[in-house]
Motif scaffolding. Structure first.
Motif: not given
Length: 223
Positions: A48-53, A69-72
């Motif tokens: 993935h591209p950088p992301v916080y989940t 970006e922060v994704v639930e």
């Protein structure tokens, strides 16, 4: 003893970066299709591209610096970072056909990754009370090299694992990874092992039959 049914599982190895929201939508659609008998089971390897989940147990106090970006995510667990240089394995497997045991599934995923990393030359282990894959860092301290987070819907699994091949480890400082403050994170690159995604995927595939065997009761599942 009957043969392990690896031929029924589609193996998809993607070298392009897939945006997290796109992957989540595709995974949910595949999950539903498998549950309804319209699609084969699938192992999907990607980056993935950088992301916080954020998992279902995420604590907002552990989101220290939301620079990405922060994704639930809808999976179990807390905050996790995904980004380039980290190999993600999404597992969409039908547990109705493979034991209906979520604890065994998580344990077997851990065992699969631990065995694969052992083949590469990195000794790893489970840690009591701490989900994930642990090893000895270059300073001799224990550090996390892989994360586990799953969801099961209609007995079909979603999400899976991540392993740090060569990510920018500073990106993990924007969160408390998996809610564990007292241990750091490491990678194959930091440990002196240069391995690309295709080579790592092959190592995973070499251990795939053992993993399915554990789920189907033909190998050790629980300690």
């Amino acid at each position: 003893m009957s043969a392990i049914r690896t031929e029924n599982v589609e193996w998809l190895s993607c070298l392009d970066q897939v945006p997290y929201r796109d992957a989540l939508a595709a995974m949910e659609a595949r999950n539903a299709a498998i549950a309804e008998g319209r699609a084969r089971e699938q192992v999907w390897l990607l980056e993935h591209p950088p992301v916080y989940t954020a998992g279902t147990s995420a604590d907002g106090a552990e989101l220290l610096d939301p620079r990405f970006e922060v994704v639930e995510a809808g999976r179990g667990g807390r905050y996790t970072y995904h980004g380039p240089g980290q190999r993600i394995g999404y597992l969409m497997l039908d547990l109705k056909e493979r034991g209906r045991d979520v604890r065994c599934f998580v344990h077997s995923v851990e065992g699969w990754v631990i065995a694969t990393l052992g083949d590469i030359g990195v000794e790893c282990w489970r840690a009591e009370g701490r989900i994930g894959i642990w090893t000895k860092d270059i300073d001799g301290r224990e550090a996390k090299i892989g994360a586990i987070g799953v969801r099961v819907r209609r007995w079909v699994t979603m999400h899976g694992f991540s392993v740090n091949l060569s990510p920018d480890l500073s990106h993990f400082t924007g969160i408390v990874p998996c809610g564990i403050e007292e241990f750091g994170v490491t990678s194959l690159k930091k440990l002196g092992i240069d391995m690309g995604p295709q080579e790592f995927d092959k190592a995973l595939h070499n251990r795939f039959e053992d993993f399915l065997g554990a789920l189907e009761g033909k190998g050790e599942c629980l300690p």
